[in-house]
Design an enzyme around this catalytic site. Structure first.
Site, PDB file in Angstrom:
ATOM      1  N   SER A 136       1.008   1.421   2.511  1.00 18.72           N
ATOM      2  CA  SER A 136       0.992   1.887   1.179  1.00 18.72           C
ATOM      3  C   SER A 136       1.008   0.490   0.324  1.00 18.72           C
ATOM      4  O   SER A 136      -0.099  -0.172   0.455  1.00 18.72           O
ATOM      5  CB  SER A 136       2.461   2.547   0.910  1.00 18.72           C
ATOM      6  OG  SER A 136       2.495   3.115  -0.193  1.00 18.72           O
ATOM      7  N   GLU A 191      -1.977  13.065   2.123  1.00 17.47           N
ATOM      8  CA  GLU A 191      -1.488  11.835   1.537  1.00 17.47           C
ATOM      9  C   GLU A 191      -0.560  12.303   0.364  1.00 17.47           C
ATOM     10  O   GLU A 191       0.852  11.791   0.032  1.00 17.47           O
ATOM     11  CB  GLU A 191      -2.422  10.923   1.158  1.00 17.47           C
ATOM     12  CG  GLU A 191      -3.035  10.139   1.982  1.00 17.47           C
ATOM     13  CD  GLU A 191      -2.088   8.828   2.515  1.00 17.47           C
ATOM     14  OE1 GLU A 191      -0.958   8.729   2.188  1.00 17.47           O
ATOM     15  OE2 GLU A 191      -2.719   8.020   3.239  1.00 17.47           O
ATOM     16  N   HIS A 209       1.811  11.008   3.335  1.00 16.72           N
ATOM     17  CA  HIS A 209       1.783   9.438   3.248  1.00 16.72           C
ATOM     18  C   HIS A 209       3.015   9.039   4.113  1.00 16.72           C
ATOM     19  O   HIS A 209       4.151   9.430   4.165  1.00 16.72           O
ATOM     20  CB  HIS A 209       2.040   9.306   1.672  1.00 16.72           C
ATOM     21  CG  HIS A 209       2.248   7.829   1.325  1.00 16.72           C
ATOM     22  ND1 HIS A 209       0.863   7.016   1.439  1.00 16.72           N
ATOM     23  CD2 HIS A 209       3.085   7.068   0.805  1.00 16.72           C
ATOM     24  CE1 HIS A 209       1.316   5.958   0.990  1.00 16.72           C
ATOM     25  NE2 HIS A 209       2.315   5.710   0.939  1.00 16.72           N
TER      26      HIS A 209
END
Length: 503
Positions: free
Chosen positions: A195, A319, A412
């Site tokens: 990230s 995601e 994610h």
């Protein structure tokens, strides 16, 4: 029962760690002087040597952030302080004499405003046991490290640019100078992050001062829109200073005295303001066009000016789903998407939405949001870097039944469950109960093996072809591993046109 201890002499002094679960551990070793007092908003300074033994058995403080994000266990929170520039080392208990191990340096995510290297999932012991020296790093976050305020510098107060980036380079210098004492090879360092940490990895690849400090890079779900030009950053800096009633030459001096908790709260307001006013980029993250980061990292990759190291970069299948429930910063619903596209030329809007034929169905909105931030970044980075250095692209599709039933899927950060071997923990066994258990462990072993092979020699496996513009091979990590060529090409091309136009 007394814990077995282990001591190492670093360049700054002796550090004592401890042995647990078959690995040696040192926690919160300082890699720079505390950036406090007059050193707030200044480039990190080399750590001052200490006499005697420094006991590195427990985690120190994380960077200032909202307290809710510092939970280490139910009811247990990590203390916060500006004195946070530390790193943790995990190494095999008995490394072969004279056989230096590859080094893996992990940069945590958290949108440049939250997170800590002490988060339990980032433990790293499993990777170390399988053959590396694992290091996790803290860096300055939010308004104290990732908000670009150098434009506010005055005659008597200097604010340096890209502070968190300078922190990470200082940490990598510490690794170069010290990791041999822990059994690692200073000439074979892999940086990896997820990230915002993945975005930091991509940015380090274009940071001149980071040259030679790492040999490979892994960028897991980097994001688009997390870097600002110097002009946009200056706008944000002025908005931030105004929250404290400070203007012009008085702004820098005012910010030197504000309590960290007030800075954290003010940043939250600034992020909301930036989204409302569509300033043009996220409020925090790196800034290019400054002394420390002259060029936009994607442009540096395109031109070949980035460090030409082997790269793994990838994204997860779902995601956007995480952001429909937490940290609602992505355009994952029709209202947010229409607001975003209101500023786009009609023909560009038509091309983008044509790639999502089921729009505005909620599932298609989630795909849109995930591609806008994460997919687009991976496509841009892979396209740019693969022209100059070996590049491998993945898509992580694996999700247990529990993750699918919860509506999250392979969202994610779920690849971290495999990379850090979480499915062998008590919590992981709950996520992968019954028939999922064997598959989850198989996927974890596969991902870890590839990451470790890549750290050792820059190649993640003979069955993972390099990404090239003519074929665009993507390794899909799932129950049944496979290679796909240019999956979702229409979505890739839609965002390619969008970001080329934006540049």
């Amino acid at each position: 029962m007394h814990e077995e201890t282990v001591r190492v002499k670093s360049a700054s002094g002796t550090v004592e760690g401890f042995v647990r679960d078959g690995v040696n551990r040192w926690r919160s070793i300082p890699y720079a002087r505390p950036p406090v007092g007059p050193l707030r908003y200044r480039a990190p300074q080399p750590v001052q040597p200490w006499p005697g033994v420094r006991y590195c058995h427990g985690f120190g403080s994380c960077a200032p952030q909202q307290r809710m994000y510092t939970m280490l266990a139910p009811g247990k929170y990590q203390p916060m302080s500006e004195d946070c520039l530390t790193l943790n080392v995990v190494a095999p208990k008995r490394a072969s004499a004279g056989d230096a191990l590859p080094v893996m340096v992990f940069i945590h995510g958290g949108g440049y405003m939250l997170g800590s290297s002490a988060t339990p999932i980032y433990d790293g012991a499993s990777l170390a046991r399988k053959g590396c020296v694992y290091i996790s790093v803290n860096y300055r976050l939010g308004a104290l490290g990732c908000l670009e305020l150098s434009s506010l510098s005055s005659a008597d107060v200097t604010i340096d640019d890209n502070l968190f980036l300078r922190d990470l380079v200082m940490a990598l210098r510490w690794v170069r100078d010290n990791v041999a004492a822990f059994g690692g090879d200073p000439d074979n360092v892999t940086i990896f992050g997820e990230s915002a940490g993945a975005h930091a990895v991509a940015t380090l690849m274009a940071t001149p001062d980071a040259k030679g400090l790492f040999a490979q890079a892994i960028s897991q779900s980097p994001g688009s829109g997390m870097i600002s030009s110097a002009d946009i950053a200056a706008d944000y800096a002025a908005r931030f200073a105004r929250q404290f009633g400070a203007k012009g030459h008085e702004a820098a001096r005012t910010l030197m005295t504000v309590r960290p908790a007030e800075l954290v709260d003010a940043l939250d307001r600034l992020v909301v303001e930036g989204q409302r006013d569509m300033v043009g980029a996220f409020a925090i993250g790196p800034t290019y066009g400054t002394p420390y980061l002259p060029e936009d990292p994607i442009e540096a990759m395109h031109s070949g000016n980035a460090h030409r190291v082997p790269l793994i970069v990838g994204t997860n299948a779902d995601e956007g789903r995480l952001f429909t429930r937490f940290l609602k910063l992505l355009p994952t619903n029709e209202k947010a998407i229409e607001r975003l596209l209101a500023h786009v030329e009609p023909d560009a809007r038509e091309r983008i939405l044509a790639a999502y034929p089921e729009y505005p169905h909620p599932d298609e909105c989630v795909r849109f949001g995930g591609d806008f931030i994460f997919g687009s970044a991976v496509w841009q980075i892979a396209q740019a870097h693969s022209a100059h250095a070996p590049t491998h692209v993945y898509r992580y599709d694996y999700a247990t039944r529990a993750l699918r039933w919860s509506g999250m899927g392979a969202t994610h950060a779920t690849e971290l469950l495999a990379i850090f071997d979480v499915y062998r923990s008590r919590f992981g066994r709950l996520l992968a109960a019954g028939i999922d258990s064997r598959t989850a462990l198989k996927v974890s072993d596969d991902v870890q093996r590839r990451w470790l092979n890549f750290a050792e020699n820059g190649a993640p496996g003979h069955d993972w072809p390099q990404y090239r513009r003519d074929r665009r091979a993507v390794l899909v990590l799932d129950r049944r591993r496979r290679v796909e060529h240019d999956p979702h090409a229409e979505r890739r091309m839609a965002w390619e046109d969008f970001f080329v136009a934006a540049r």
